[in-house]
Design a protein around this motif. Structure first.
Motif, mmCIF file in Angstrom:
data_model
loop_
_atom_site.group_PDB
_atom_site.id
_atom_site.type_symbol
_atom_site.label_atom_id
_atom_site.label_comp_id
_atom_site.label_asym_id
_atom_site.label_seq_id
_atom_site.Cartn_x
_atom_site.Cartn_y
_atom_site.Cartn_z
ATOM 1 N N GLU A 13 0.823 -1.211 0.000
ATOM 2 C CA GLU A 13 0.000 0.000 0.000
ATOM 3 C C GLU A 13 0.857 1.261 0.000
ATOM 4 O O GLU A 13 0.510 2.263 -0.634
ATOM 5 N N LEU A 14 1.971 1.225 0.710
ATOM 6 C CA LEU A 14 2.893 2.365 0.687
ATOM 7 C C LEU A 14 3.458 2.556 -0.713
ATOM 8 O O LEU A 14 3.545 3.686 -1.213
ATOM 9 N N PHE A 15 3.836 1.468 -1.324
ATOM 10 C CA PHE A 15 4.364 1.505 -2.690
ATOM 11 C C PHE A 15 3.360 2.152 -3.642
ATOM 12 O O PHE A 15 3.694 3.071 -4.398
ATOM 13 N N ARG A 16 2.115 1.708 -3.568
ATOM 14 C CA ARG A 16 1.090 2.226 -4.468
ATOM 15 C C ARG A 16 0.813 3.705 -4.209
ATOM 16 O O ARG A 16 0.596 4.478 -5.141
ATOM 17 N N HIS A 17 0.803 4.088 -2.944
ATOM 18 C CA HIS A 17 0.542 5.492 -2.614
ATOM 19 C C HIS A 17 1.623 6.407 -3.184
ATOM 20 O O HIS A 17 1.313 7.389 -3.876
ATOM 21 N N ASN A 184 13.802 7.137 -3.388
ATOM 22 C CA ASN A 184 12.417 7.076 -3.847
ATOM 23 C C ASN A 184 11.569 6.439 -2.751
ATOM 24 O O ASN A 184 11.788 5.293 -2.366
ATOM 25 N N HIS A 185 10.585 7.208 -2.258
ATOM 26 C CA HIS A 185 9.788 6.759 -1.113
ATOM 27 C C HIS A 185 8.877 5.581 -1.455
ATOM 28 O O HIS A 185 8.350 4.917 -0.565
ATOM 29 N N ALA A 186 8.684 5.307 -2.736
ATOM 30 C CA ALA A 186 7.908 4.124 -3.104
ATOM 31 C C ALA A 186 8.635 2.847 -2.693
ATOM 32 O O ALA A 186 8.009 1.795 -2.485
ATOM 33 N N LEU A 187 9.959 2.944 -2.558
ATOM 34 C CA LEU A 187 10.780 1.774 -2.247
ATOM 35 C C LEU A 187 11.439 1.838 -0.881
ATOM 36 O O LEU A 187 11.728 0.799 -0.277
ATOM 37 N N VAL A 188 11.716 3.036 -0.411
ATOM 38 C CA VAL A 188 12.549 3.213 0.789
ATOM 39 C C VAL A 188 11.870 4.160 1.764
ATOM 40 O O VAL A 188 11.364 5.217 1.378
ATOM 41 N N ASP A 189 11.874 3.782 3.044
ATOM 42 C CA ASP A 189 11.314 4.617 4.109
ATOM 43 C C ASP A 189 12.434 5.168 4.987
ATOM 44 O O ASP A 189 13.597 4.764 4.873
ATOM 45 N N GLY A 190 12.049 6.041 5.915
ATOM 46 C CA GLY A 190 13.007 6.585 6.858
ATOM 47 C C GLY A 190 13.697 5.500 7.678
ATOM 48 O O GLY A 190 14.870 5.630 8.026
ATOM 49 N N TYR A 191 12.969 4.440 7.972
ATOM 50 C CA TYR A 191 13.546 3.315 8.717
ATOM 51 C C TYR A 191 14.758 2.747 7.992
ATOM 52 O O TYR A 191 15.797 2.471 8.612
ATOM 53 N N HIS A 192 14.647 2.578 6.684
ATOM 54 C CA HIS A 192 15.743 1.997 5.904
ATOM 55 C C HIS A 192 16.927 2.954 5.798
ATOM 56 O O HIS A 192 18.085 2.530 5.819
ATOM 57 N N VAL A 193 16.627 4.257 5.708
ATOM 58 C CA VAL A 193 17.701 5.248 5.714
ATOM 59 C C VAL A 193 18.420 5.214 7.063
ATOM 60 O O VAL A 193 19.654 5.313 7.128
ATOM 61 N N GLY A 194 17.652 5.050 8.135
ATOM 62 C CA GLY A 194 18.260 4.911 9.463
ATOM 63 C C GLY A 194 19.143 3.679 9.557
ATOM 64 O O GLY A 194 20.221 3.726 10.169
ATOM 65 N N GLN A 195 18.697 2.575 8.964
ATOM 66 C CA GLN A 195 19.525 1.369 8.921
ATOM 67 C C GLN A 195 20.848 1.650 8.221
ATOM 68 O O GLN A 195 21.915 1.220 8.680
ATOM 69 N N PHE A 196 20.761 2.359 7.108
ATOM 70 C CA PHE A 196 21.973 2.683 6.354
ATOM 71 C C PHE A 196 22.950 3.500 7.189
ATOM 72 O O PHE A 196 24.143 3.165 7.266
ATOM 73 N N PHE A 197 22.481 4.566 7.819
ATOM 74 C CA PHE A 197 23.387 5.414 8.582
ATOM 75 C C PHE A 197 23.992 4.660 9.778
ATOM 76 O O PHE A 197 25.167 4.845 10.104
#
Length: 208
Positions: A13-17, A184-197
């Motif tokens: 649903e996040l992807f579609r939005h 691209n927010h269709a694929l990546v959320d803030g959580y994943h960016v936090g994982q990266f950092f």
């Protein structure tokens, strides 16, 4: 390379939005502590840029969602993510590189050097080899920025993460480098960016 089953994806649903938005990208800037890796590069007479870029790529390759790319209406999952970094020429122009990723720093450094030599000995902007299985990144060592905006082509399918590395600043006896990331927010959320950092900082703190 494989395709993601979007229908069974918990982010369906996040992807579609976010696919409905005119500009589905988001970005942020955070400081990373490069004190240890800077000293390591200095002691070993290695390029600081190549050192932290390798640490960055190790982190990128541990975050599943940063391996996702949009191709038409499909989500492709790349097994390995490489680096497309801008490399400067003496006349202050640059070329886009395509540096094959390896967990081995020595091999990654060799791949970087080959691309650097190619760019320094040509006027080409684009590399002869390219794949969406990469990140786009630039060093901006003249400015310790706190905000950053990447160019946007207007194509909602653009899904290659874009990173920029800024000028080091000293604070509380630490060497801090601002890092901007745009995804691209269709694929990546803030959580994943936090994982990266989080993973990036772990790699920067390693002594090997």
């Amino acid at each position: 390379m494989k395709y993601l089953d979007i229908e069974s994806w918990n982010r369906k649903e996040l992807f579609r939005h976010f696919r409905t938005l005119e500009d589905p990208t988001f970005g942020l800037v955070a400081d990373v502590d490069v004190s240890i890796i800077y000293q390591l590069a200095k002691e070993k007479n290695q390029s600081f840029f190549v050192r932290y870029l390798h640490a960055c790529m190790k982190a990128i390759n541990t975050v599943e969602n940063l391996k996702y790319r949009l191709e038409d209406d499909m989500v492709v999952v790349y097994e390995r993510i490489n680096a497309s970094a801008t490399i400067a020429r003496p006349d202050n122009t640059f070329g886009f590189s395509y540096i094959g990723y390896s967990e081995s720093f020595e091999e990654f450094q060799l791949n970087f050097q080959k691309e650097k030599e190619r760019i320094l000995n040509s006027n080409d902007l684009f590399p002869p080899k390219y794949s969406l299985g990469c990140i786009h990144c630039s060093a901006i060592p003249w400015v310790s920025f706190s905000g950053h905006k990447e160019p946007f082509s207007g194509n909602k399918n653009d899904s290659v993460p874009q990173l920029a590395f800024g000028k080091i600043k000293e604070q509380n006896k630490k060497m801090l480098m601002p890092v901007a990331i745009n995804v691209n927010h269709a694929l990546v959320d803030g959580y994943h960016v936090g994982q990266f950092f989080g993973k990036f900082q772990q790699e920067l703190d390693k002594i090997d």
